[in-house]
Design a protein around this motif. Structure first.
Motif, PDB file in Angstrom:
ATOM      1  N   THR A  41      16.706   1.571   2.592  1.00 56.91           N
ATOM      2  CA  THR A  41      15.591   1.806   1.670  1.00 56.91           C
ATOM      3  C   THR A  41      14.717   0.565   1.648  1.00 56.91           C
ATOM      4  OG1 THR A  41      16.860   0.984  -0.227  1.00 56.91           O
ATOM      5  CG2 THR A  41      16.943   3.360   0.193  1.00 56.91           C
ATOM      6  N   ASP A  42      13.486   0.729   1.126  1.00 57.31           N
ATOM      7  CA  ASP A  42      12.615  -0.430   0.985  1.00 57.31           C
ATOM      8  C   ASP A  42      12.839  -1.068  -0.383  1.00 57.31           C
ATOM      9  OD1 ASP A  42      11.250   1.132  -0.886  1.00 57.31           O
ATOM     10  OD2 ASP A  42       9.509   1.484   0.384  1.00 57.31           O
ATOM     11  N   LYS A  43      12.031  -2.084  -0.719  1.00 55.25           N
ATOM     12  CA  LYS A  43      12.255  -2.827  -1.953  1.00 55.25           C
ATOM     13  C   LYS A  43      11.987  -1.989  -3.202  1.00 55.25           C
ATOM     14  CE  LYS A  43       7.591  -4.852  -1.793  1.00 55.25           C
ATOM     15  NZ  LYS A  43       6.817  -6.123  -1.721  1.00 55.25           N
ATOM     16  N   ARG A  44      11.299  -0.863  -3.045  1.00 60.09           N
ATOM     17  CA  ARG A  44      11.051   0.036  -4.181  1.00 60.09           C
ATOM     18  C   ARG A  44      12.087   1.144  -4.275  1.00 60.09           C
ATOM     19  NH1 ARG A  44       4.473   1.035  -4.185  1.00 60.09           N
ATOM     20  NH2 ARG A  44       3.842  -1.157  -4.412  1.00 60.09           N
ATOM     21  N   GLY A  45      13.094   1.102  -3.410  1.00 57.17           N
ATOM     22  CA  GLY A  45      14.139   2.108  -3.448  1.00 57.17           C
ATOM     23  C   GLY A  45      13.815   3.383  -2.695  1.00 57.17           C
ATOM     24  N   ARG A  46      12.717   3.386  -1.942  1.00 59.60           N
ATOM     25  CA  ARG A  46      12.339   4.572  -1.170  1.00 59.60           C
ATOM     26  C   ARG A  46      13.096   4.586   0.157  1.00 59.60           C
ATOM     27  NH1 ARG A  46       5.931   3.451  -1.511  1.00 59.60           N
ATOM     28  NH2 ARG A  46       6.759   1.580  -0.484  1.00 59.60           N
ATOM     29  N   SER A  86      10.523   6.287  -9.897  1.00 63.69           N
ATOM     30  CA  SER A  86      11.086   5.742  -8.663  1.00 63.69           C
ATOM     31  C   SER A  86      12.183   6.682  -8.167  1.00 63.69           C
ATOM     32  CB  SER A  86      11.686   4.357  -8.916  1.00 63.69           C
ATOM     33  OG  SER A  86      10.736   3.485  -9.483  1.00 63.69           O
ATOM     34  N   ALA A 101      11.563  11.619  -6.740  1.00 64.93           N
ATOM     35  CA  ALA A 101      11.474  10.318  -7.423  1.00 64.93           C
ATOM     36  C   ALA A 101      11.577  10.583  -8.922  1.00 64.93           C
ATOM     37  CB  ALA A 101      10.168   9.610  -7.079  1.00 64.93           C
ATOM     38  N   ASN A 125      10.095   5.071 -14.985  1.00 61.95           N
ATOM     39  CA  ASN A 125       9.824   3.652 -15.195  1.00 61.95           C
ATOM     40  C   ASN A 125       9.496   3.389 -16.666  1.00 61.95           C
ATOM     41  OD1 ASN A 125      10.053   3.303 -12.427  1.00 61.95           O
ATOM     42  ND2 ASN A 125       7.857   3.456 -12.076  1.00 61.95           N
ATOM     43  N   GLY A 137       7.572   7.811  -2.538  1.00 64.04           N
ATOM     44  CA  GLY A 137       7.339   7.549  -3.951  1.00 64.04           C
ATOM     45  C   GLY A 137       6.603   8.751  -4.528  1.00 64.04           C
ATOM     46  N   THR A 151      13.724   4.753   3.883  1.00 64.26           N
ATOM     47  CA  THR A 151      12.850   4.459   5.019  1.00 64.26           C
ATOM     48  C   THR A 151      13.149   5.423   6.164  1.00 64.26           C
ATOM     49  OG1 THR A 151      14.427   2.784   5.788  1.00 64.26           O
ATOM     50  CG2 THR A 151      12.596   2.018   4.439  1.00 64.26           C
ATOM     51  N   SER A 174      -4.246  -3.446  -5.052  1.00 65.72           N
ATOM     52  CA  SER A 174      -4.598  -2.036  -4.872  1.00 65.72           C
ATOM     53  C   SER A 174      -6.101  -1.818  -4.749  1.00 65.72           C
ATOM     54  CB  SER A 174      -4.066  -1.212  -6.052  1.00 65.72           C
ATOM     55  OG  SER A 174      -4.797  -1.494  -7.238  1.00 65.72           O
TER      56      SER A 174
END
Length: 296
Positions: A241-246, A227, A69, A73, A270, A248, A200
């Motif tokens: 990928t998921d919404k965070r760019g990871r 990220s 990652a 950011n 992440g 899946t 969180s």
């Protein structure tokens, strides 16, 4: 192994300071792999030099994506494009791979007088301690929550304090201030107070009206997380990928949505720890072994 940079080892080589993980230890591990017959090719950017599809066409039966990652950011605040603003990734890479920590080495890195590191994780502590070693007279950590919520490991915080790092807690930057020639000359911050818990579970920091103040600095290092780089995802059809760019993967597996492609480490989770990434690599190796056996 295809490595984008000119040395193998990834974040162990470019992201973790010498005083925390000596490079000779990493080189010893890499040399051990080479002796076992692992072919390590450097300066190869998968997604640019070659694609995942190219690798399959060359005869590879499985591909493991462990690209980490490494995309830094930023906050999107005014002044982040001024000279003297670094991502922690860039700053630590210049310190590590460009040997800024050695005396007399002409590394293209700023020799600042006052530096602010924005963030409170382990990477922020690494950047602060590296800045101190480079001769920065005054190094401050700016973090928007209190010491209780600081995400860095306790011992990392203690080491930073022992080395004279200042902690500006319950403080959030809102603007980087620049000189007429485009260099950082300060950072405007606002005081925060903790409100209700967020998703969180940590209490959400809320700005205190009218509490703005300025810190005179000539270097700002952003250490607010990273990220996964979208390069491999964008050049590999069928890789979800998921919404965070990871990337899946299937439950309790390292197998991705693309046949024959496995993934693990920070590219999936992440930004996390070295030990978790190593564990994912071992799990993936066992899965890939079974996968190739099942094909044959």
């Amino acid at each position: 192994v295809f490595e984008a940079l000119h040395v193998a080892g990834g974040v162990l080589m470019y992201g973790i300071p010498e005083f925390r993980l000596p490079k000779k230890v990493v080189r010893h591990e890499i040399d051990g792999l080479r002796k076992m017959g692992v072919d390590i090719q450097t300066n190869v950017v998968i997604g640019r030099s070659e694609s995942v599809d190219d690798l399959f066409e060359q005869g590879y039966e499985a591909v493991f994506v462990g690209s980490g990652a490494g995309l830094p950011n930023f906050m999107g605040m005014p002044g982040e494009n001024l000279k003297g603003v670094y991502s922690a990734n860039e700053f630590l890479t210049r310190c590590n791979l460009m040997k800024a920590y050695r005396d007399g080495v002409d590394t293209p890195i700023q020799r600042a007088k006052r530096a602010v590191i924005v963030g409170g994780g382990n990477v922020a502590m690494d950047a602060a301690r590296c800045a101190k070693r480079l001769g920065v007279e005054e190094v401050s950590i700016v973090y928007r929550r209190s010491m209780e919520e600081l995400p860095a490991r306790k011992e990392e915080v203690e080491h930073a304090m022992e080395e004279g790092i200042n902690f500006q807690l319950l403080t959030n930057p809102v603007r980087v201030l620049g000189s007429d020639d485009g260099w950082v000359k300060g950072i405007e911050c606002v005081k925060m107070e903790l409100g209700e818990p967020d998703e969180s579970g940590r209490r959400r920091p809320v700005a205190v009206p009218g509490s703005e103040f300025e810190l005179p600095v000539d270097c700002v290092i952003m250490a607010i997380g990273t990220s996964p780089n979208p390069l491999i995802h964008n050049t590999t059809k069928g890789l979800d990928t998921d919404k965070r760019g990871r990337i899946t993967v299937k439950e309790n597996s390292c197998m991705t949505s693309r046949e024959g492609v496995f993934a693990g480490g920070d590219a999936v989770t992440g930004a996390a720890t070295v030990i978790l990434a190593m564990g994912a690599g071992k799990e993936a190796a066992a899965e890939i072994d079974e996968y190739i056996k099942s094909k044959n």
